[in-house]
Scaffold this active site. Structure first.
Site, PDB file in Angstrom:
ATOM      1  N   SER A  62      40.515  28.874  73.989  1.00 52.68           N
ATOM      2  CA  SER A  62      41.695  29.466  73.354  1.00 52.68           C
ATOM      3  C   SER A  62      41.829  30.915  73.809  1.00 52.68           C
ATOM      4  O   SER A  62      40.951  31.748  73.539  1.00 52.68           O
ATOM      5  CB  SER A  62      41.548  29.428  71.833  1.00 52.68           C
ATOM      6  OG  SER A  62      42.491  30.316  71.270  1.00 52.68           O
TER       7      SER A  62
ATOM      8  N   HIS B 290      44.258  26.591  75.631  1.00 52.77           N
ATOM      9  CA  HIS B 290      44.817  26.498  74.276  1.00 52.77           C
ATOM     10  C   HIS B 290      45.532  27.814  73.977  1.00 52.77           C
ATOM     11  O   HIS B 290      44.974  28.899  74.159  1.00 52.77           O
ATOM     12  CB  HIS B 290      43.687  26.246  73.291  1.00 52.77           C
ATOM     13  CG  HIS B 290      44.130  26.037  71.876  1.00 52.77           C
ATOM     14  ND1 HIS B 290      44.612  24.834  71.410  1.00 52.77           N
ATOM     15  CD2 HIS B 290      44.156  26.879  70.812  1.00 52.77           C
ATOM     16  CE1 HIS B 290      44.910  24.942  70.128  1.00 52.77           C
ATOM     17  NE2 HIS B 290      44.659  26.182  69.734  1.00 52.77           N
TER      18      HIS B 290
ATOM     19  N   ASP C 133      47.611  29.924  71.209  1.00 55.91           N
ATOM     20  CA  ASP C 133      47.852  30.047  69.767  1.00 55.91           C
ATOM     21  C   ASP C 133      49.058  30.927  69.472  1.00 55.91           C
ATOM     22  O   ASP C 133      49.032  32.129  69.731  1.00 55.91           O
ATOM     23  CB  ASP C 133      46.623  30.661  69.089  1.00 55.91           C
ATOM     24  CG  ASP C 133      45.495  29.665  68.965  1.00 55.91           C
ATOM     25  OD1 ASP C 133      45.721  28.569  68.433  1.00 55.91           O
ATOM     26  OD2 ASP C 133      44.374  29.988  69.420  1.00 55.91           O
TER      27      ASP C 133
ATOM     28  N   MET D 255      51.384  32.588  66.722  1.00 57.62           N
ATOM     29  CA  MET D 255      51.378  32.975  65.298  1.00 57.62           C
ATOM     30  C   MET D 255      52.558  33.891  65.003  1.00 57.62           C
ATOM     31  O   MET D 255      52.913  34.736  65.833  1.00 57.62           O
ATOM     32  CB  MET D 255      50.069  33.693  64.971  1.00 57.62           C
ATOM     33  CG  MET D 255      48.825  32.878  65.296  1.00 57.62           C
ATOM     34  SD  MET D 255      47.338  33.735  64.792  1.00 57.62           S
ATOM     35  CE  MET D 255      46.077  32.641  65.454  1.00 57.62           C
TER      36      MET D 255
ATOM     37  N   HIS E  16      49.784  25.691  70.359  1.00 55.42           N
ATOM     38  CA  HIS E  16      49.488  25.452  68.938  1.00 55.42           C
ATOM     39  C   HIS E  16      50.420  26.352  68.143  1.00 55.42           C
ATOM     40  O   HIS E  16      50.210  27.567  68.061  1.00 55.42           O
ATOM     41  CB  HIS E  16      48.004  25.782  68.691  1.00 55.42           C
ATOM     42  CG  HIS E  16      47.577  25.664  67.262  1.00 55.42           C
ATOM     43  ND1 HIS E  16      46.338  26.071  66.830  1.00 55.42           N
ATOM     44  CD2 HIS E  16      48.218  25.187  66.164  1.00 55.42           C
ATOM     45  CE1 HIS E  16      46.236  25.851  65.529  1.00 55.42           C
ATOM     46  NE2 HIS E  16      47.366  25.329  65.097  1.00 55.42           N
TER      47      HIS E  16
ATOM     48  N   MET F  24      41.870  21.584  61.868  1.00 60.24           N
ATOM     49  CA  MET F  24      41.511  23.000  61.764  1.00 60.24           C
ATOM     50  C   MET F  24      40.180  23.084  61.018  1.00 60.24           C
ATOM     51  O   MET F  24      40.076  22.632  59.870  1.00 60.24           O
ATOM     52  CB  MET F  24      42.572  23.784  60.974  1.00 60.24           C
ATOM     53  CG  MET F  24      43.875  24.063  61.684  1.00 60.24           C
ATOM     54  SD  MET F  24      43.784  24.871  63.292  1.00 60.24           S
ATOM     55  CE  MET F  24      42.885  26.371  62.944  1.00 60.24           C
TER      56      MET F  24
HETATM   57  C1  DX5 Z   1      42.974  29.943  64.794  1.00 61.62           C
HETATM   58  C2  DX5 Z   1      43.322  29.394  66.154  1.00 61.62           C
HETATM   59  C3  DX5 Z   1      42.181  29.044  67.027  1.00 61.62           C
HETATM   60  C4  DX5 Z   1      41.321  30.198  67.432  1.00 61.62           C
HETATM   61  C5  DX5 Z   1      39.930  29.691  67.512  1.00 61.62           C
HETATM   62  O1  DX5 Z   1      44.119  29.954  63.999  1.00 61.62           O
HETATM   63  O2  DX5 Z   1      44.118  28.232  66.005  1.00 61.62           O
HETATM   64  O3  DX5 Z   1      42.631  28.349  68.191  1.00 61.62           O
HETATM   65  O4  DX5 Z   1      41.639  30.746  68.678  1.00 61.62           O
HETATM   66  O5  DX5 Z   1      39.116  30.766  67.717  1.00 61.62           O
HETATM   67  P1  DX5 Z   1      37.571  30.697  67.459  1.00 61.62           P
HETATM   68  O6  DX5 Z   1      37.002  29.721  68.441  1.00 61.62           O
HETATM   69  O7  DX5 Z   1      37.136  32.102  67.681  1.00 61.62           O
HETATM   70  O8  DX5 Z   1      37.371  30.241  66.032  1.00 61.62           O
HETATM   71 ZN    ZN Z   2      44.574  27.022  67.814  1.00 61.96          ZN
END
Ligand code: DX5
Ligand code: ZN
Length: 234
Positions: free
Chosen positions: A13, A38, A40, A42, A72, A143
Site C-alpha cells: 500500500s 494498493h 488508498d 481517503m 481502495h 479490514m
Molecule cells: C488503512 C488502509 C491500508 C493501509 C495499511 O485505511 O486501507 O491500506 O495502508 O497500512 P498498514 O499496513 O500500515 O496497516
Molecule cells: Zn487500503
C-alpha cells in the site's frame, strides 16, 4: 489452504510510501516482488484522513507503472469517483458498503467500466452484508484495522472473520479473492493466510523497512510454509 504460493498476492500500500517519490517508490516495491499496488483513497469525511485522488493514480500510469493498481475508496459518496478511477486506469475498485446508498448499483458501475469489483468489510461489519452481493464480486477485503490510517495494529478478531468468509466463498463456488488490509507484516502473514486469505495488503511493514526486497521476501517465505502445509493436508 490449497493454493500454491504464486496464487497468494502481496500488495504494498503506497499510503506509507515517500509520497514525494510515488512513481519511484511504486516501481521499487514491484521490483522487490510486490504483485500489485494498493492505492488508498481517503476523503476526510467517510474516514478522518485525506490522501490522493484519481489524477494521482493516472500519474502513476503515465510514469510507467503497468502493474495492476487496486483503488481502495474510503470516500462517501462513491459513485462519481468510481467513474474517475475507471478512467484513470484502476484494475480493481474496492468500496465500503456503508459509504454508498446503493451498493448493487455501485458494484455494477465498477463492473460495467471493466474493472474488478470488491466490497470492503470494516472490523465491526458482519459478513452477511455480502449475501446478496456475492454474485457481483471479484474481491472481498477484510479490514483488519479501522480504515483511515497506516501503521495500526492488526486486530486479532479479524482472523475469525477471514475464516467465515473463506467458507462463504467456497460455498458460493465463485472465484473471489479474499484480501486483508491493515497491520499485515512478515510476523502475522502466515496466520492470516492460514485463516483463509489469499491477498495481503501491507503498507508500513513494507515501506517502513530499509530493504523492500528482504521484507517482501520474508513475507513470501512465510507464505510458502503455509502453502506447503496446505498441500500436505489435502
Ligand atoms: C488503512 C488502509 C491500508 C493501509 C495499511 O485505511 O486501507 O491500506 O495502508 O497500512 P498498514 O499496513 O500500515 O496497516
Ligand atoms: Zn487500503
Amino acid at each position: 489452504m490449497s493454493e500454491s504460493v504464486s496464487d497468494l498476492w502481496i500488495t504494498p500500500s503506497v499510503l506509507s510510501a515517500d509520497l514525494a517519490r510515488l512513481g519511484e517508490e511504486s516501481a521499487a516495491v514491484l521490483a522487490a516482488g510486490g504483485d500489485r499496488i494498493h492505492f488508498d483513497v481517503m476523503d476526510n469525511h467517510y474516514v478522518p484522513n485525506l490522501t490522493f485522488g484519481a489524477p494521482v493514480l493516472k500519474a502513476l500510469r503515465d510514469y510507467g507503472i503497468t502493474a495492476p493498481i487496486d483503488a481502495h475508496l474510503m470516500v462517501k459518496p462513491t459513485d462519481r469517483l468510481i467513474g474517475d478511477f475507471l478512467e484513470a486506469g484502476a484494475a480493481t475498485i474496492l468500496i465500503h458498503p456503508e459509504a454508498t446508498e446503493h451498493v448493487d448499483r455501485s458494484l455494477q458501475k465498477i463492473l460495467d467500466g471493466g474493472a474488478a469489483a470488491g466490497l470492503v468489510l470494516n472490523p465491526a461489519t458482519p459478513p452477511d452484508v455480502l449475501d446478496f452481493a456475492m454474485w457481483r464480486l471479484d474481491w472481498i477485503l477484510v479490514m483488519s484495522v479501522n480504515p483511515g490510517f497506516g501503521g495500526q495494529k492488526f486486530l486479532p478478531e479479524s482472523l475469525r472473520k477471514i475464516g467465515m468468509l473463506r467458507e462463504k466463498i467456497e460455498k458460493s463456488g465463485r472465484d473471489i479473492r479474499l484480501a486483508v488490509d491493515g497491520g499485515v507484516d512478515a510476523e502475522n502473514i502466515a496466520a492470516i493466510a492460514g485463516a483463509g486469505a489469499d491477498t495481503f495488503i501491507s503498507g508500513s511493514a513494507v515501506f517502513g523497512s530499509s530493504d523492500y526486497k528482504a521484507t517482501i521476501g520474508a513475507m513470501r517465505e512465510a507464505l510458502a510454509g503455509v502453502a506447503a502445509a496446505g498441500r500436505e493436508t489435502r
